[in-house]
Design a protein around this motif. Structure first.
Motif, mmCIF file in Angstrom:
data_model
loop_
_atom_site.group_PDB
_atom_site.id
_atom_site.type_symbol
_atom_site.label_atom_id
_atom_site.label_comp_id
_atom_site.label_asym_id
_atom_site.label_seq_id
_atom_site.Cartn_x
_atom_site.Cartn_y
_atom_site.Cartn_z
ATOM 1 N N ALA A 260 -17.443 -60.731 14.158
ATOM 2 C CA ALA A 260 -16.513 -60.490 15.261
ATOM 3 C C ALA A 260 -15.760 -61.769 15.625
ATOM 4 O O ALA A 260 -14.554 -61.745 15.909
ATOM 5 C CB ALA A 260 -17.270 -59.960 16.479
ATOM 6 N N ARG A 261 -16.458 -62.910 15.603
ATOM 7 C CA ARG A 261 -15.773 -64.196 15.846
ATOM 8 C C ARG A 261 -14.727 -64.453 14.769
ATOM 9 O O ARG A 261 -13.611 -64.890 15.055
ATOM 10 C CB ARG A 261 -16.789 -65.341 15.855
ATOM 11 N N MET A 262 -15.103 -64.176 13.513
ATOM 12 C CA MET A 262 -14.179 -64.410 12.415
ATOM 13 C C MET A 262 -12.943 -63.518 12.537
ATOM 14 O O MET A 262 -11.808 -63.977 12.368
ATOM 15 C CB MET A 262 -14.895 -64.138 11.083
ATOM 16 N N ASN B 207 -11.940 -63.506 23.342
ATOM 17 C CA ASN B 207 -13.078 -62.796 22.767
ATOM 18 C C ASN B 207 -13.892 -63.714 21.854
ATOM 19 O O ASN B 207 -15.134 -63.681 21.867
ATOM 20 C CB ASN B 207 -12.587 -61.583 21.986
ATOM 21 N N ALA B 208 -13.216 -64.553 21.059
ATOM 22 C CA ALA B 208 -13.922 -65.486 20.190
ATOM 23 C C ALA B 208 -14.788 -66.442 21.006
ATOM 24 O O ALA B 208 -15.908 -66.787 20.606
ATOM 25 C CB ALA B 208 -12.921 -66.266 19.335
ATOM 26 N N VAL C 12 -6.669 -55.141 24.300
ATOM 27 C CA VAL C 12 -6.734 -54.733 22.892
ATOM 28 C C VAL C 12 -7.220 -55.900 22.040
ATOM 29 O O VAL C 12 -8.077 -55.745 21.168
ATOM 30 C CB VAL C 12 -5.363 -54.238 22.384
ATOM 31 N N GLY C 13 -6.683 -57.082 22.301
ATOM 32 C CA GLY C 13 -7.116 -58.268 21.572
ATOM 33 C C GLY C 13 -8.582 -58.579 21.775
ATOM 34 O O GLY C 13 -9.258 -59.060 20.860
ATOM 35 N N CYS C 14 -9.100 -58.295 22.963
ATOM 36 C CA CYS C 14 -10.520 -58.535 23.246
ATOM 37 C C CYS C 14 -11.428 -57.499 22.584
ATOM 38 O O CYS C 14 -12.616 -57.753 22.385
ATOM 39 C CB CYS C 14 -10.763 -58.488 24.760
ATOM 40 N N THR C 15 -10.877 -56.343 22.248
ATOM 41 C CA THR C 15 -11.688 -55.219 21.789
ATOM 42 C C THR C 15 -11.738 -55.088 20.274
ATOM 43 O O THR C 15 -12.792 -54.807 19.689
ATOM 44 C CB THR C 15 -11.136 -53.905 22.398
ATOM 45 N N ARG D 186 -23.237 -61.024 22.235
ATOM 46 C CA ARG D 186 -23.056 -60.200 21.044
ATOM 47 C C ARG D 186 -21.917 -59.217 21.282
ATOM 48 O O ARG D 186 -21.615 -58.871 22.432
ATOM 49 C CB ARG D 186 -24.349 -59.452 20.714
ATOM 50 N N PRO D 187 -21.275 -58.742 20.216
ATOM 51 C CA PRO D 187 -20.121 -57.856 20.416
ATOM 52 C C PRO D 187 -20.457 -56.590 21.188
ATOM 53 O O PRO D 187 -19.637 -56.116 21.989
ATOM 54 C CB PRO D 187 -19.657 -57.540 18.976
#
Length: 404
Positions: free
Chosen positions: A134-136, A273-274, A325-328, A281-282
């Motif tokens: 998810a970070r990547m 989000n990163a 949206v970017g966070c999700t 955790r996601p």
């Protein structure tokens, strides 16, 4: 697998992000040249539009083809083949002598570009845990997100100074650079044991792989949540010229600036989000971001339906939607692919096709319902928010069970 706090190589982010940017760059860079293509080839607007439709169709079909290939033959060789096909087709587009040839070459270009979308997601799945993945994905969005913001302006400048053929020449050059980088620096990421097991299975089981992936609860509900949120972005892209220019009186020359500022909210959300993923955790982040997305879409609907509707209120409410949206999106992508080892390529292909289909459906819904009002856009975006929230609420118990 990498733990979440481990540093992610910036070179890998840049390479994989550039490969995934083939899609948006190939669409957005040549948009300013559409009127010119009609004049050069003596083609109707409908025929010229087929160059875009052919690309989108090739992108959707190509991903489904590459999924099983990635599971049987690994990531590196199919990726090199796809980039080579993309590069050669881009050169062909630059040399096209008729609109029919350009349409066919655009389909081939998309079939090459589809390899990058499938393989990059599969590579990330191979190398990282759900949290690290998810970070990547969030970091990849920093590279990918810049593409639709910069591409129209870049394509316009290339068109003015060098001509439309050089737009495709620039895409070919990018393909050549990425091919060289993959050949020199990207090793195979699919374990040899997994590859041997997949090759021993009959090709006839490909449909079964797709069925198993699609019916997996964690995959289905995460993809439905993510695709619904991404569809809101596609709806905005489709309707923003009409809302900003026709309804709100923005000058066409300034449209790109306002569009870019709002699109930047998506990039900022992915980077926030990163940061959150360093400590959470996601699956811990998603309830908040999906809920915020649903609320933001309803607020936007209220803004568009109220007397307070104007340039500032519209841009602010839409920016919040795109931020969520970017966070999700990165979290739903990572969690959707997390259960699969032997079918990771098929899962990546199905995820990409479903996301693209949801985005196309949102764009079509806005187009066919368009009127002299922002309401159709707001209704489609709000529907995306409601569907995403309902999908995540329904699927959260499966997610918790999988990761318990």
């Amino acid at each position: 697998m990498n733990d979440a706090p481990a540093p992610i190589p910036r070179g890998l982010v840049l390479l994989l992000g550039s490969i995934m940017a083939f899609g948006p760059l190939s669409i957005d860079m040549y948009l300013p040249s559409l009127p010119t293509l009609g004049e050069v080839f003596g083609a109707t607007e409908a025929r010229v539009q087929l160059t875009l439709s052919a690309y989108l169709l090739g992108l959707a079909v190509g991903q489904l083809i590459y999924g099983p290939v990635a599971d049987r033959w690994g990531r590196r060789r199919p990726l090199l083949f796809g980039i080579a096909l993309f590069t050669i087709a881009s050169i062909g587009c630059a040399l096209a002598t008729s609109i029919d040839a350009l349409i066919a070459l655009r389909a081939l270009q998309a079939l090459g570009g589809a390899a990058g979308m499938v393989m990059v997601r599969a590579v990330v799945r191979d190398l990282f845990s759900a949290q690290g993945g998810a970070r990547m994905y969030s970091m990849l969005m920093l590279v990918m997100g810049a593409a639709p913001i910069l591409a129209p302006a870049l394509g316009g400048q290339v068109l003015i100074w060098m001509g439309w053929r050089w737009i495709f020449g620039a895409l070919a050059l990018m393909g050549l650079i990425c091919f060289t980088a993959v050949a020199l620096h990207l090793a195979e990421t699919l374990p040899e044991g997994v590859m041997r097991t997949n090759r021993a299975r009959p090709v006839s089981r490909v449909a079964g792989d797709y069925r198993r992936v699609l019916t997996h609860p964690q995959f289905f509900f995460c993809v439905l949540t993510g695709a619904s949120s991404l569809a809101a972005l596609f709806a905005y892209i489709s309707a923003s010229p009409f809302v900003l220019i026709d309804l709100l009186g923005v000058e066409p020359a300034a449209y790109g600036v306002w569009f870019g500022l709002n699109a930047a909210a998506f990039i900022v959300g992915s980077q926030v989000n990163a940061r959150l993923l360093r400590h959470r955790r996601p699956e811990q982040i998603l309830p908040w971001t999906v809920g915020a997305f649903a609320v933001a879409t309803l607020v936007m609907l209220a803004v568009c339906a109220s007397p307070a509707f104007g340039l500032f209120s519209f841009l602010c409410s839409m920016a919040v939607v795109l931020f969520t949206v970017g966070c999700t999106l990165a979290n739903t992508t990572a969690l959707a692919l997390q259960p699969f080892v032997y079918e990771a390529g098929a899962a990546s292909a199905l995820l990409g096709t479903m996301q693209l289909s949801a985005g196309a459906a949102a764009g079509i819904a806005v187009a066919i319902s368009y009127s002299d009002s922002p309401i159709p856009l707001a209704v489609v975006v709000a529907a995306c928010g409601i569907i995403a929230f309902a999908a995540f609420a329904r699927g959260q118990r499966y997610l918790v069970a999988e990761l318990a």
